[in-house]
Design a protein around this motif. Structure first.
Motif, PDB file in Angstrom:
ATOM      1  N   LEU A  88       0.828  -1.212   0.000  1.00  0.00           N
ATOM      2  CA  LEU A  88       0.000   0.000   0.000  1.00  0.00           C
ATOM      3  C   LEU A  88       0.858   1.257   0.000  1.00  0.00           C
ATOM      4  O   LEU A  88       0.506   2.262  -0.631  1.00  0.00           O
ATOM      5  N   LYS A 144       0.539   4.155  -2.834  1.00  0.00           N
ATOM      6  CA  LYS A 144       0.221   5.530  -2.448  1.00  0.00           C
ATOM      7  C   LYS A 144       1.334   6.492  -2.832  1.00  0.00           C
ATOM      8  O   LYS A 144       1.080   7.626  -3.242  1.00  0.00           O
ATOM      9  N   LEU A 163      -6.302  -6.222  -0.760  1.00  0.00           N
ATOM     10  CA  LEU A 163      -5.455  -5.112  -1.157  1.00  0.00           C
ATOM     11  C   LEU A 163      -6.066  -4.302  -2.295  1.00  0.00           C
ATOM     12  O   LEU A 163      -5.930  -3.069  -2.334  1.00  0.00           O
ATOM     13  N   VAL A 186      -6.591  -0.396  -2.004  1.00  0.00           N
ATOM     14  CA  VAL A 186      -6.042   0.541  -2.983  1.00  0.00           C
ATOM     15  C   VAL A 186      -7.150   1.426  -3.545  1.00  0.00           C
ATOM     16  O   VAL A 186      -6.987   2.654  -3.695  1.00  0.00           O
ATOM     17  N   SER A 246      -8.182   4.369  -1.584  1.00  0.00           N
ATOM     18  CA  SER A 246      -7.180   5.422  -1.395  1.00  0.00           C
ATOM     19  C   SER A 246      -7.624   6.752  -1.980  1.00  0.00           C
ATOM     20  O   SER A 246      -7.120   7.810  -1.598  1.00  0.00           O
TER      21      SER A 246
END
Length: 280
Positions: free
Chosen positions: A172, A176, A227, A231, A234
């Motif tokens: 992550l 990011k 995940l 994601v 985000s």
């Protein structure tokens, strides 16, 4: 013993370089269509629709789907019952890339020396990964890798005590930190285990797995799904301008590793994730 002329390898790779740079693979095309329908942001949907329009124009007018036609990465799975004749297999691969990029009018992006920076003029050499497998077939995967996303990739040499949560945090963090620079919506390839270089190769190869095809290991499949959701929460979104679709897939490959280590590589690819596969 089956015999294959290396000229066949050259011709095939030439065609695949041109194909991969002009036409999206079927799984990626479907993934972008699904993403446009799922995207909650109006701006995000607009960007995804523009990307789809770009892909349609590229295919109809034979224009590369991205101006960065990448450095050619070639995965060869070679049956151990094959004999190649007519010259060097490795030279044949490079020649296929050269012809594909020169004859296909694709951008030449490779420099001969990483510091002197003189362009080779034909996008060679390629990066080639070999694997010897049972049988008498050759599986060729051509994956032109643009460097907007390549530059956002990371290797983490974690401690075993970091465990599965440390692995998730590393992945992550890489995504990011990449933010809009990887041309989202992205595909995230992950390699866990092995050694420093092994995890990186696994991460690169994970990008060639079809979107929607998960690991056969149940807990890894669960991690891929977890995940991907994380994601997409985000908020990076298509083009990095916000939205609910930041990634189309998180693909994870694993390999045994040393008792003292936990290597993790994250290789990110942009929304086109170019790859072509053929079996000879």
């Amino acid at each position: 013993m089956r015999t294959i002329a290396v000229s066949t390898i050259t011709d095939t790779i030439k065609e695949m370089c041109i194909e991969a740079n002009h036409f999206l693979s079927a799984d990626m095309k479907q993934a972008l269509t699904d993403a446009a329908q799922a995207e909650k942001s109006a701006l995000g949907r607009q960007i995804l629709e523009q990307l789809q329009e770009n892909l349609q124009i590229a295919g109809e007018d034979m224009i590369p789907i991205c101006q960065d036609t990448g450095m050619a990465v070639i995965f060869l799975e070679i049956g151990q019952e094959i004999h190649f004749e007519g010259g060097s297999l490795e030279e044949a691969v490079h020649e296929g890339v050269r012809r594909g990029y020169v004859d296909g009018y694709l951008r030449k992006s490779v420099v001969k020396d990483p510091l002197i920076r003189e362009n080779t003029g034909d996008n060679t050499p390629a990066v080639i990964h070999y694997k010897i497998v049972p049988g008498d077939k050759v599986k060729i995967t051509v994956a032109p890798k643009g460097f907007g996303s390549e530059n956002m990739s990371r290797v983490f040499m974690l401690k075993p005590a970091d465990g599965i949560e440390g692995v998730k945090n590393a992945i992550l963090t890489a995504v990011k930190d990449a933010g809009p620079n990887a041309c989202p919506p992205m595909v995230v390839g992950v390699g866990i285990g092995g050694t420093f270089e092994k995890c990186a190769i696994m991460a690169k190869q994970a990008l060639t797995r079809d979107v929607g095809e998960h690991s056969s290991i149940p807990y890894i499949k669960d991690m891929e799904e977890e995940l991907l959701n994380a994601v997409n929460r985000s908020g990076i979104g298509p083009g990095g301008l916000g939205g609910s679709v930041t990634a189309l897939a998180v693909n994870i490959n694993t390999y045994p590793t040393h008792i003292a280590g936990l290597p993790v590589a994250v290789n990110i690819c942009c929304h086109v994730n170019r790859h072509a596969v053929r079996v000879l």
